[in-house]
Design an enzyme around this catalytic site. Structure first.
Site, PDB file in Angstrom:
ATOM      1  N   LYS A  48       0.847  -1.200   0.000  1.00 26.63           N
ATOM      2  CA  LYS A  48       0.000   0.000   0.000  1.00 26.63           C
ATOM      3  C   LYS A  48       0.877   1.243   0.000  1.00 26.63           C
ATOM      4  O   LYS A  48       1.827   1.350   0.777  1.00 26.63           O
ATOM      5  CB  LYS A  48      -0.897   0.008   1.238  1.00 26.63           C
ATOM      6  CG  LYS A  48      -1.859   1.198   1.287  1.00 26.63           C
ATOM      7  CD  LYS A  48      -2.793   1.101   2.473  1.00 26.63           C
ATOM      8  CE  LYS A  48      -2.265   1.756   3.715  1.00 26.63           C
ATOM      9  NZ  LYS A  48      -2.180   3.231   3.675  1.00 26.63           N
ATOM     10  N   ASP A  75      -3.590   4.317  -1.595  1.00 23.69           N
ATOM     11  CA  ASP A  75      -4.514   4.756  -0.534  1.00 23.69           C
ATOM     12  C   ASP A  75      -4.566   6.284  -0.531  1.00 23.69           C
ATOM     13  O   ASP A  75      -4.011   6.932   0.351  1.00 23.69           O
ATOM     14  CB  ASP A  75      -4.021   4.202   0.809  1.00 23.69           C
ATOM     15  CG  ASP A  75      -5.022   4.414   1.924  1.00 23.69           C
ATOM     16  OD1 ASP A  75      -6.180   4.768   1.638  1.00 23.69           O
ATOM     17  OD2 ASP A  75      -4.639   4.220   3.095  1.00 23.69           O
ATOM     18  N   LYS A  77      -7.481   8.077  -0.642  1.00 25.33           N
ATOM     19  CA  LYS A  77      -8.704   8.547   0.053  1.00 25.33           C
ATOM     20  C   LYS A  77      -9.240   9.811  -0.617  1.00 25.33           C
ATOM     21  O   LYS A  77      -9.388  10.874  -0.005  1.00 25.33           O
ATOM     22  CB  LYS A  77      -8.427   8.814   1.533  1.00 25.33           C
ATOM     23  CG  LYS A  77      -7.964   7.574   2.293  1.00 25.33           C
ATOM     24  CD  LYS A  77      -7.834   7.856   3.771  1.00 25.33           C
ATOM     25  CE  LYS A  77      -7.205   6.711   4.519  1.00 25.33           C
ATOM     26  NZ  LYS A  77      -5.740   6.578   4.265  1.00 25.33           N
ATOM     27  N   LEU A  78      -9.570   9.682  -1.895  1.00 28.30           N
ATOM     28  CA  LEU A  78     -10.026  10.852  -2.654  1.00 28.30           C
ATOM     29  C   LEU A  78     -11.379  11.355  -2.129  1.00 28.30           C
ATOM     30  O   LEU A  78     -12.237  10.574  -1.744  1.00 28.30           O
ATOM     31  CB  LEU A  78     -10.165  10.500  -4.135  1.00 28.30           C
ATOM     32  CG  LEU A  78      -8.907  10.019  -4.859  1.00 28.30           C
ATOM     33  CD1 LEU A  78      -9.212   9.745  -6.332  1.00 28.30           C
ATOM     34  CD2 LEU A  78      -7.775  11.025  -4.727  1.00 28.30           C
ATOM     35  N   ASP A  80     -13.646  14.994  -3.331  1.00 28.43           N
ATOM     36  CA  ASP A  80     -13.646  16.322  -3.946  1.00 28.43           C
ATOM     37  C   ASP A  80     -14.973  16.447  -4.696  1.00 28.43           C
ATOM     38  O   ASP A  80     -15.840  15.566  -4.573  1.00 28.43           O
ATOM     39  CB  ASP A  80     -12.440  16.440  -4.911  1.00 28.43           C
ATOM     40  CG  ASP A  80     -11.996  17.879  -5.140  1.00 28.43           C
ATOM     41  OD1 ASP A  80     -12.872  18.760  -5.318  1.00 28.43           O
ATOM     42  OD2 ASP A  80     -10.779  18.122  -5.168  1.00 28.43           O
ATOM     43  N   ILE A  81     -15.133  17.477  -5.486  1.00 26.83           N
ATOM     44  CA  ILE A  81     -16.352  17.549  -6.301  1.00 26.83           C
ATOM     45  C   ILE A  81     -16.327  16.381  -7.292  1.00 26.83           C
ATOM     46  O   ILE A  81     -15.264  15.850  -7.639  1.00 26.83           O
ATOM     47  CB  ILE A  81     -16.491  18.897  -7.035  1.00 26.83           C
ATOM     48  CG1 ILE A  81     -15.341  19.116  -8.032  1.00 26.83           C
ATOM     49  CG2 ILE A  81     -16.575  20.048  -6.040  1.00 26.83           C
ATOM     50  CD1 ILE A  81     -15.591  20.278  -8.980  1.00 26.83           C
ATOM     51  N   THR A 130     -10.179   4.144  11.053  1.00 24.00           N
ATOM     52  CA  THR A 130      -9.958   3.296  12.237  1.00 24.00           C
ATOM     53  C   THR A 130      -9.319   4.058  13.400  1.00 24.00           C
ATOM     54  O   THR A 130      -9.248   3.535  14.508  1.00 24.00           O
ATOM     55  CB  THR A 130      -9.073   2.089  11.871  1.00 24.00           C
ATOM     56  OG1 THR A 130      -7.888   2.562  11.223  1.00 24.00           O
ATOM     57  CG2 THR A 130      -9.804   1.134  10.945  1.00 24.00           C
ATOM     58  N   ARG A 222       2.974   0.103  10.372  1.00 19.15           N
ATOM     59  CA  ARG A 222       4.027   0.254  11.381  1.00 19.15           C
ATOM     60  C   ARG A 222       4.513  -1.058  12.000  1.00 19.15           C
ATOM     61  O   ARG A 222       5.735  -1.209  12.171  1.00 19.15           O
ATOM     62  CB  ARG A 222       3.568   1.251  12.476  1.00 19.15           C
ATOM     63  CG  ARG A 222       3.643   2.692  11.996  1.00 19.15           C
ATOM     64  CD  ARG A 222       2.881   3.647  12.898  1.00 19.15           C
ATOM     65  NE  ARG A 222       1.442   3.481  12.754  1.00 19.15           N
ATOM     66  CZ  ARG A 222       0.539   4.264  13.325  1.00 19.15           C
ATOM     67  NH1 ARG A 222       0.933   5.269  14.093  1.00 19.15           N
ATOM     68  NH2 ARG A 222      -0.751   4.050  13.135  1.00 19.15           N
TER      69      ARG A 222
HETATM   70  O1  LIG Z   1      -9.501   3.715   8.257  1.00 22.03           O
HETATM   71  C1  LIG Z   1      -8.328   3.670   7.864  1.00 22.03           C
HETATM   72  C2  LIG Z   1      -7.961   3.814   6.544  1.00 22.03           C
HETATM   73  C3  LIG Z   1      -6.649   3.711   6.184  1.00 22.03           C
HETATM   74  N1  LIG Z   1      -5.691   3.491   7.097  1.00 22.03           N
HETATM   75  C4  LIG Z   1      -4.288   3.396   6.636  1.00 22.03           C
HETATM   76  O2  LIG Z   1      -3.780   2.094   6.944  1.00 22.03           O
HETATM   77  C5  LIG Z   1      -2.451   2.165   7.431  1.00 22.03           C
HETATM   78  C6  LIG Z   1      -2.399   1.593   8.828  1.00 22.03           C
HETATM   79  O3  LIG Z   1      -1.145   1.840   9.378  1.00 22.03           O
HETATM   80  P1  LIG Z   1      -0.657   1.193  10.759  1.00 22.03           P
HETATM   81  O4  LIG Z   1       0.732   1.721  10.918  1.00 22.03           O
HETATM   82  O5  LIG Z   1      -0.699  -0.299  10.593  1.00 22.03           O
HETATM   83  O6  LIG Z   1      -1.570   1.676  11.833  1.00 22.03           O
HETATM   84  C7  LIG Z   1      -2.037   3.636   7.352  1.00 22.03           C
HETATM   85  O7  LIG Z   1      -1.319   3.825   6.165  1.00 22.03           O
HETATM   86  C8  LIG Z   1      -3.354   4.399   7.290  1.00 22.03           C
HETATM   87  O8  LIG Z   1      -3.256   5.564   6.489  1.00 22.03           O
HETATM   88  C9  LIG Z   1      -6.033   3.348   8.404  1.00 22.03           C
HETATM   89  O9  LIG Z   1      -5.186   3.140   9.297  1.00 22.03           O
HETATM   90  N2  LIG Z   1      -7.350   3.426   8.756  1.00 22.03           N
END
Ligand SMILES: O=c1ccn([C@@H]2O[C@H](COP(=O)(O)O)[C@@H](O)[C@H]2O)c(=O)[nH]1
Length: 244
Positions: A48, A75, A77-78, A80-81, A130, A222
């Site tokens: 990702k 990722d 996360k777009l 916009d209009i 999350t 992470r």
């Molecule tokens: O709801 C969401 C959407 C995207 N993310 C992304 O996932 C990874 C999670 O990273 P960790 O280091 O494993 O916590 C990160 O790139 C977020 O931008 C999310 O966590 N929650």
């Protein structure tokens, strides 16, 4: 058959859990990303690229990884209009990436579905981040609503619009599966092996429980990219997923 009734076929192979683990390359630049991918080797198949790397050479690096046979989740996360989202998605659709995220706002989701038409790109709708809990939603101006309920509402809208998959916490995966049916992707960040630091994540689940709850893909950044041995960390998570 309408778009909403025919989501893209779910290509998840139940046999190889490596394909269901998406490793988040949340690192400052391409050099670091390339080094981690090399160290992980054949333990990782799906990566990702989010804000941090995308704006630091990540788009070119995505093409490099695709050339090596890896799958890419952009990722972005777009949100916009509609016209801007539709044209942005159309550009991404030409890159050969597998997944792209948009926020789960109906106008945005409809535009994304229009923009990816005719391509193999799959659109994922981010329901409730999350890192949010119920209090964060109140702070953001929502009338008091449990995060899980807002996830359900948005998952239903995504299904009706014909989105390919849902991003939610694995705590909500079962409920979301009941809403979106058997064929859509359920992609769950906020994954933490037992005992590891949650950081800013608030709706956290272990890799094994996420699989048991029905997630099709787990997103982990992470706990892998900051590990002393990213390959060993990846293998341990894949093992836990396989044993679930
Ligand atoms: O709801 C969401 C959407 C995207 N993310 C992304 O996932 C990874 C999670 O990273 P960790 O280091 O494993 O916590 C990160 O790139 C977020 O931008 C999310 O966590 N929650």
């Amino acid at each position: 058959m309408s778009n909403a009734e025919s989501p893209s076929a779910n290509p998840v192979s139940k046999g190889d859990m490596r394909e269901r683990l998406i490793i988040g390359l949340d690192v400052p630049g391409v050099e670091e990303a390339r080094s981690i991918v090399t160290r992980i080797g054949d333990a990782g198949t799906f990566y990702k690229i989010g804000y941090q790397l995308a704006y630091a050479g990540g788009f070119e690096f995505a093409r490099e990884l695709i050339g090596q046979g890896k799958k890419i989740f952009l990722d972005l996360k777009l949100h916009d209009i509609g016209n801007t989202v539709e044209e942005g998605v159309r550009s991404v659709a030409r890159m050969g990436v597998t997944f792209l995220t948009v926020h789960a706002y109906p106008q945005t989701m409809r535009a994304a579905v229009a923009g990816k038409a005719g391509s193999d790109l799959r659109i994922l709708a981010v329901t409730v981040l999350t890192s949010y809990d119920d209090n964060d939603l109140i702070e953001a101006g929502y009338a008091p609503v449990p995060a899980a309920e807002l996830v359900s509402r948005r998952a239903g809208q995504a299904r009706d619009i014909g989105i390919d998959g849902i991003v939610c916490a694995a705590t909500e995966a079962r409920r979301v599966r009941g809403i979106v049916g058997p064929d859509r992707f359920i992609v769950t960040p906020g994954i933490r092996p037992a005992g590891s630091d949650a950081g800013d994540q608030k709706r956290v689940v272990t890799p094994g429980d996420a699989i048991r709850n029905g997630a099709t893909h787990l997103v982990v950044a992470r706990p892998i990219v900051k590990a002393a041995d990213p390959r060993a960390a990846t293998q341990a998570i894949v093992r836990e997923m396989s044993e679930a």
